[in-house]
Design an enzyme around this catalytic site. Sequence first.
Site, PDB file in Angstrom:
ATOM      1  N   HIS A  37     -14.765 106.400  48.071  1.00 30.06           N
ATOM      2  CA  HIS A  37     -14.339 107.185  46.907  1.00 30.06           C
ATOM      3  C   HIS A  37     -15.161 108.474  46.826  1.00 30.06           C
ATOM      4  O   HIS A  37     -16.359 108.470  47.100  1.00 30.06           O
ATOM      5  CB  HIS A  37     -14.513 106.355  45.629  1.00 30.06           C
ATOM      6  N   GLU A  42      -6.953 111.260  47.915  1.00 30.41           N
ATOM      7  CA  GLU A  42      -7.418 111.738  46.619  1.00 30.41           C
ATOM      8  C   GLU A  42      -8.171 113.056  46.789  1.00 30.41           C
ATOM      9  O   GLU A  42      -9.372 113.048  47.111  1.00 30.41           O
ATOM     10  CB  GLU A  42      -8.382 110.719  45.998  1.00 30.41           C
TER      11      GLU A  42
HETATM   12  P1  PGA Z   1      -8.581 110.356  37.909  1.00 30.54           P
HETATM   13  O1  PGA Z   1      -9.410 109.486  38.964  1.00 30.54           O
HETATM   14  O2  PGA Z   1      -7.258 109.689  37.726  1.00 30.54           O
HETATM   15  O3  PGA Z   1      -9.436 110.351  36.666  1.00 30.54           O
HETATM   16  O4  PGA Z   1      -8.447 111.711  38.497  1.00 30.54           O
HETATM   17  C1  PGA Z   1      -8.795 109.040  40.136  1.00 30.54           C
HETATM   18  C2  PGA Z   1      -9.780 108.305  40.999  1.00 30.54           C
HETATM   19  O5  PGA Z   1     -10.972 108.622  40.945  1.00 30.54           O
HETATM   20  O6  PGA Z   1      -9.407 107.398  41.748  1.00 30.54           O
END
Ligand code: PGA
Length: 231
Positions: free
Chosen positions: A86, A155
């Site tokens: 992450h 992401e």
């Molecule tokens: P967010 O986080 O939806 O607050 O942007 C997504 C994540 O960190 O997986």
Amino acid sequence: MIIASNFKTNHNRQSTKEFVNFINSQNYFSEVRVYPPFTALGHFELTPNIRIGAQNFYPAQNGSFTGEIGFDQLEEFEVESVLIGHSERRHIFGETQESICKKYDFAKGKESEIIYCVGEPKEIREQGIEAVMSYIWEQFDGIDIDYDELVVAYEPVWAIGTGLSASLEDIKEVLDRLRMRIKSPLLYGGSVKVETTKDILSIENCGGILVGTASWSVENFSKMIEISDNI
Ligand code: PGA
């Protein structure tokens, strides 16, 4: 479709229990994942409706690693999924590709589901798609992409927790390119909201969403699951 909620450093035991028990009481078709804080594990009912995951772990069964949580501790709570790579772990806590690979190999050895997160920072996005993809492919160095229990989450760092989601075109382009080499489910994460869930889940090659902020309210999270169920 996989609909996953990453609680990060939010919710306590009581609110996690209420959240999980509510989701458990619904009959959803989607594959729901919840990643609560460690302290709330064991404070709710486990049912086949939800897979409970860990946001982090130390790559050891047990041992002398002060302050860390190993697999012995996760197995006690029947944790079935882990997040690895992450962006908050990479960027806030300085996890290197080498330490990420150690976690990956350990979780793979335990046959745990792994949601493996990749994504580029803003300065790379500004250089265009080729730069984005070469940055992302480097995040697969040392990672076994043929692992059966792998789920990949794209992401973009600049979209996480900022309210700025990537455009549908940008998400599609990255997922299409990932799909050329990766057969696992591909998720998108980064400021997904109830209002954007349908369009994101409708992108070809998008197998679900990993949600932080907008998912911390159980009302919103359940709306997202219902949207997924109806696609
Ligand atoms: P967010 O986080 O939806 O607050 O942007 C997504 C994540 O960190 O997986």
